[in-house]
Scaffold this motif. Structure first.
Motif, PDB file in Angstrom:
ATOM      1  N   THR A 138       0.842  -1.189   0.000  1.00 31.05           N
ATOM      2  CA  THR A 138       0.000   0.000   0.000  1.00 31.05           C
ATOM      3  C   THR A 138       0.880   1.243   0.000  1.00 31.05           C
ATOM      4  O   THR A 138       2.113   1.135   0.074  1.00 31.05           O
ATOM      5  N   ARG A 139       0.259   2.421  -0.118  1.00 27.23           N
ATOM      6  CA  ARG A 139       0.990   3.680   0.019  1.00 27.23           C
ATOM      7  C   ARG A 139       0.894   4.143   1.464  1.00 27.23           C
ATOM      8  O   ARG A 139      -0.157   4.014   2.092  1.00 27.23           O
ATOM      9  N   GLN A 140       1.960   4.689   1.970  1.00 24.66           N
ATOM     10  CA  GLN A 140       2.012   5.123   3.360  1.00 24.66           C
ATOM     11  C   GLN A 140       0.900   6.128   3.661  1.00 24.66           C
ATOM     12  O   GLN A 140       0.776   7.161   3.031  1.00 24.66           O
ATOM     13  N   GLY A 141       0.021   5.721   4.574  1.00 27.42           N
ATOM     14  CA  GLY A 141      -1.001   6.628   5.073  1.00 27.42           C
ATOM     15  C   GLY A 141      -2.281   6.720   4.289  1.00 27.42           C
ATOM     16  O   GLY A 141      -3.223   7.377   4.743  1.00 27.42           O
ATOM     17  N   VAL A 142      -2.387   6.075   3.115  1.00 25.80           N
ATOM     18  CA  VAL A 142      -3.599   6.198   2.311  1.00 25.80           C
ATOM     19  C   VAL A 142      -3.979   4.849   1.714  1.00 25.80           C
ATOM     20  O   VAL A 142      -3.110   4.050   1.360  1.00 25.80           O
ATOM     21  N   ASP A 143      -5.294   4.602   1.597  1.00 27.71           N
ATOM     22  CA  ASP A 143      -5.715   3.426   0.848  1.00 27.71           C
ATOM     23  C   ASP A 143      -5.874   3.823  -0.621  1.00 27.71           C
ATOM     24  O   ASP A 143      -5.648   4.966  -1.000  1.00 27.71           O
ATOM     25  N   LYS A 144      -6.284   2.878  -1.466  1.00 22.85           N
ATOM     26  CA  LYS A 144      -6.296   3.151  -2.904  1.00 22.85           C
ATOM     27  C   LYS A 144      -7.369   4.138  -3.326  1.00 22.85           C
ATOM     28  O   LYS A 144      -7.326   4.678  -4.435  1.00 22.85           O
TER      29      LYS A 144
ATOM     30  N   VAL B 276      -3.115  -0.806  -4.061  1.00 27.93           N
ATOM     31  CA  VAL B 276      -2.397   0.138  -4.917  1.00 27.93           C
ATOM     32  C   VAL B 276      -3.161   0.289  -6.226  1.00 27.93           C
ATOM     33  O   VAL B 276      -4.030  -0.521  -6.557  1.00 27.93           O
ATOM     34  N   ARG B 277      -2.842   1.353  -6.945  1.00 26.83           N
ATOM     35  CA  ARG B 277      -3.581   1.652  -8.171  1.00 26.83           C
ATOM     36  C   ARG B 277      -2.877   1.048  -9.384  1.00 26.83           C
ATOM     37  O   ARG B 277      -1.738   1.395  -9.692  1.00 26.83           O
ATOM     38  N   LEU B 278      -3.581   0.150 -10.044  1.00 26.25           N
ATOM     39  CA  LEU B 278      -3.062  -0.555 -11.210  1.00 26.25           C
ATOM     40  C   LEU B 278      -3.855  -0.163 -12.450  1.00 26.25           C
ATOM     41  O   LEU B 278      -5.048   0.113 -12.370  1.00 26.25           O
ATOM     42  N   ASP B 279      -3.192  -0.181 -13.584  1.00 27.85           N
ATOM     43  CA  ASP B 279      -3.858   0.011 -14.873  1.00 27.85           C
ATOM     44  C   ASP B 279      -3.701  -1.291 -15.647  1.00 27.85           C
ATOM     45  O   ASP B 279      -2.676  -1.520 -16.296  1.00 27.85           O
ATOM     46  N   LEU B 280      -4.698  -2.155 -15.559  1.00 27.79           N
ATOM     47  CA  LEU B 280      -4.617  -3.491 -16.130  1.00 27.79           C
ATOM     48  C   LEU B 280      -5.597  -3.672 -17.273  1.00 27.79           C
ATOM     49  O   LEU B 280      -6.714  -3.156 -17.240  1.00 27.79           O
ATOM     50  N   ASP B 281      -5.163  -4.435 -18.274  1.00 25.87           N
ATOM     51  CA  ASP B 281      -6.059  -4.823 -19.360  1.00 25.87           C
ATOM     52  C   ASP B 281      -7.170  -5.695 -18.776  1.00 25.87           C
ATOM     53  O   ASP B 281      -6.891  -6.622 -17.997  1.00 25.87           O
ATOM     54  N   PRO B 282      -8.433  -5.438 -19.127  1.00 21.71           N
ATOM     55  CA  PRO B 282      -9.531  -6.190 -18.510  1.00 21.71           C
ATOM     56  C   PRO B 282      -9.533  -7.667 -18.864  1.00 21.71           C
ATOM     57  O   PRO B 282     -10.115  -8.476 -18.135  1.00 21.71           O
ATOM     58  N   GLY B 283      -8.908  -8.019 -19.963  1.00 28.09           N
ATOM     59  CA  GLY B 283      -8.905  -9.429 -20.346  1.00 28.09           C
ATOM     60  C   GLY B 283      -7.684 -10.175 -19.850  1.00 28.09           C
ATOM     61  O   GLY B 283      -7.793 -11.254 -19.260  1.00 28.09           O
ATOM     62  N   LEU B 284      -6.506  -9.615 -20.064  1.00 22.75           N
ATOM     63  CA  LEU B 284      -5.269 -10.334 -19.760  1.00 22.75           C
ATOM     64  C   LEU B 284      -4.753 -10.105 -18.353  1.00 22.75           C
ATOM     65  O   LEU B 284      -3.876 -10.830 -17.886  1.00 22.75           O
ATOM     66  N   GLU B 285      -5.232  -9.067 -17.667  1.00 19.57           N
ATOM     67  CA  GLU B 285      -4.730  -8.704 -16.347  1.00 19.57           C
ATOM     68  C   GLU B 285      -3.241  -8.385 -16.395  1.00 19.57           C
ATOM     69  O   GLU B 285      -2.485  -8.625 -15.441  1.00 19.57           O
ATOM     70  N   ALA B 286      -2.821  -7.816 -17.504  1.00 19.54           N
ATOM     71  CA  ALA B 286      -1.466  -7.315 -17.706  1.00 19.54           C
ATOM     72  C   ALA B 286      -1.547  -5.800 -17.844  1.00 19.54           C
ATOM     73  O   ALA B 286      -2.636  -5.262 -18.079  1.00 19.54           O
ATOM     74  N   PRO B 287      -0.429  -5.069 -17.701  1.00 17.11           N
ATOM     75  CA  PRO B 287      -0.477  -3.624 -17.906  1.00 17.11           C
ATOM     76  C   PRO B 287      -1.133  -3.278 -19.237  1.00 17.11           C
ATOM     77  O   PRO B 287      -0.843  -3.901 -20.267  1.00 17.11           O
ATOM     78  N   SER B 288      -2.008  -2.302 -19.219  1.00 15.26           N
ATOM     79  CA  SER B 288      -2.813  -1.985 -20.400  1.00 15.26           C
ATOM     80  C   SER B 288      -1.961  -1.674 -21.623  1.00 15.26           C
ATOM     81  O   SER B 288      -2.307  -2.049 -22.747  1.00 15.26           O
ATOM     82  N   ALA B 289      -0.846  -0.978 -21.426  1.00 10.91           N
ATOM     83  CA  ALA B 289       0.002  -0.618 -22.568  1.00 10.91           C
ATOM     84  C   ALA B 289       0.726  -1.825 -23.139  1.00 10.91           C
ATOM     85  O   ALA B 289       1.075  -1.846 -24.323  1.00 10.91           O
ATOM     86  N   LEU B 290       0.963  -2.837 -22.307  1.00 12.24           N
ATOM     87  CA  LEU B 290       1.670  -4.033 -22.761  1.00 12.24           C
ATOM     88  C   LEU B 290       0.742  -5.041 -23.413  1.00 12.24           C
ATOM     89  O   LEU B 290       1.159  -5.794 -24.310  1.00 12.24           O
TER      90      LEU B 290
END
Length: 488
Positions: free
Chosen positions: A134-140, A343-357
């Motif tokens: 997580t990030r120190q002091g904050v949730d996502k 933590v905040r992720l940017d994932l492809d909805p199908g592959l669960e990989a980074p959207s740009a990858l």
């Protein structure tokens, strides 16, 4: 000597959860496999402090679980450049660059010596499982004031929970141990949760430690990747030595053409030999292939002794029912994203990989070796300093190459050190064909091993075309005898 980092925290007068630690925080690397240790080596070269946290009791714990399997890729592609520079300071000598190591050899001849170098020995903690980041002091949910905050990495070691503060986190924990289910559409088959005693992982040691479980029994292999092919060929060999051994192979697709590959046209002879040998075994009747088959239920026998009943649907909706002694789950794996929930992720909805990858690794179009090298820019997430690397970065796509993972962490280390130009630069020339894991073991394959040529077949699921009507598997090539593994 490396610093020992502790997660000491205080609550300030406005409710901020703030670290009271040295401002030069480490970069936490989750996982002490090949990519995790390579990341540590690159971070050190960049003047950054790595801390590697490994859940297993030794480095390379996941690799050790398939230690009897021989890789397609020779040593030339298995050793990271920064790791090599650390090892050479100790007088380490690389095995023959063209030799194909087993998983055990990869650990004992490379990963263990690497972790034992003076530079890394105090920076690798085994027996330490990361359960949350997580990030120190904050949730996502909180975005205001989020950027730049340190990370808090929660760990469990010997039953004791401890938090570690980090300036950045690289999750190289992989996907091993988190298999895809046996059922259809991403769901477990009914009763799959009760069938554990009859189900193995994707790479059992059929000719070695697990021989008694398969000898003279009916084995069902589910899946259409290199793990399935490895196990099937081992079972074919066992069938020749142990009367009564039966081998059934279930695939969901219309044809295993993608796995068979291009045979002699494959620029990687070890892989071409794998495909052509398996194709010949099916054609000869050593393996019973059920195409377009899905599994609906697994039913343990009364009293939980005897054969498992496996039921499903075959081609044209025909019911399928099998009584088997063991099921090999070679259905691939998926990432466990639970530890990254806050933590905040940017994932492809199908592959669960980074959207740009994701477009570059889509299994509908890509096979092993067709993914271009890539680095920090394609792996970044909304939370700065957070990266998923190695096999886990590919999500559910089964196309990961070890050398690609090394390039990922080289680029990320450069970015974290402020060298934007080096982070953007591509320093890896991948072969046009793949460098995947499998077990051919026979020196006919190993002596011919080469990398950098076409596969001789189409890539990805687009290669799953129906075979010619004249035969279920096309014209079989001359069978090739596959030797048992020399390791394990």
């Amino acid at each position: 000597m490396p610093r020992v980092w502790q997660a000491v925290v205080v609550i300030d007068n406005v409710g901020c959860y703030c670290p009271a630690v040295d401002t030069e925080l480490p970069v936490v690397v989750v996982g002490a496999g090949p990519v995790g240790l390579a990341a540590a080596a690159h971070l050190l070269e960049r003047g950054l402090e790595p801390l590697v946290l490994e859940a297993g009791d030794r480095v390379g714990a996941a690799v050790r679980e398939w230690g009897h399997v021989r890789l397609f890729s020779p040593w030339e592609y298995d050793v990271d450049a920064a790791a090599l520079r650390l090892l050479e300071r100790t007088g380490w000598e690389s095995p023959g660059r063209d030799e194909l190591p087993t998983g055990d050899e990869l650990v004992e001849a490379y990963l263990a010596p690497l972790a034992a170098t003076p530079e890394l020995a105090g920076r690798v903690r085994t027996g330490t499982r990361v359960v949350a980041v997580t990030r120190q002091g904050v949730d996502k949910t909180r975005g205001v004031g989020r950027a730049g905050r340190p990370y808090v990495v929660r760990t469990v070691r010997g039953g004791r929970v401890a938090d570690v503060a980090a300036r950045a986190v690289l999750d190289a924990s992989g996907t091993w141990g988190n298999p895809n289910p046996l059922g259809v559409a991403g769901l477990p088959a009914i009763g799959e949760d009760r069938a554990g005693p009859w189900v193995t992982g994707p790479l059992p040691d059929v000719l070695g430690a697990d021989r008694a479980r398969f000898a003279g029994r009916h084995a069902l292999v589910v899946g259409m990747g290199h793990s399935a092919a490895t196990t099937l060929l081992a079972l074919v060999r066992l069938r020749e030595e142990e009367p009564g051994t039966e081998v059934t192979w279930v695939v969901r697709g219309r044809s295993p053409a993608r796995l068979y590959g291009g045979g002699d046209a494959d620029g990687l002879p070890a892989r071409g030999l794998l495909g052509s040998t398996l194709r010949a075994a099916v054609a000869a009747g050593a393996v019973t292939l059920l195409r377009e088959t899905t599994l609906a239920s697994l039913t343990p026998p009364p009293g939980r002794t005897g054969r498992l009943t496996v039921a499903g649907t075959g081609r044209d909706g025909v019911p399928v029912e099998l009584a088997v002694d063991v099921v090999v789950r070679a259905t691939g794996a998926r990432p466990d994203l639970g530890l990254l929930r806050e933590v905040r992720l940017d994932l492809d909805p199908g592959l669960e990989a980074p959207s740009a990858l994701a477009p570059l690794i889509d299994p509908d179009a890509h096979s092993c070796g067709t993914v271009p090298p890539h680095g920090e820019a394609l792996l970044a997430h909304p939370d700065d300093g957070l990266y998923v690397v190695g096999a886990k970065s590919y999500g559910r796509a089964p196309t990961f190459l070890l050398a690609t993972g090394y390039e990922q962490v080289r680029s990320i280390a450069a970015h974290l050190a402020g060298d934007a130009e080096a982070a953007r630069r591509v320093e890896l020339a991948l072969p046009a064909s793949g460098v995947c894991s499998t077990d051919l073991a026979g020196r006919e394959a190993a002596d011919l091993a080469a990398v950098g040529f076409a596969t001789g077949s189409r890539h990805g699921r687009s290669a799953e075309e129906a075979p010619p009507a004249a035969a279920c598997c096309g014209s079989p090539p001359t069978p090739v005898t596959v030797s048992p593994s020399r390791a394990g």
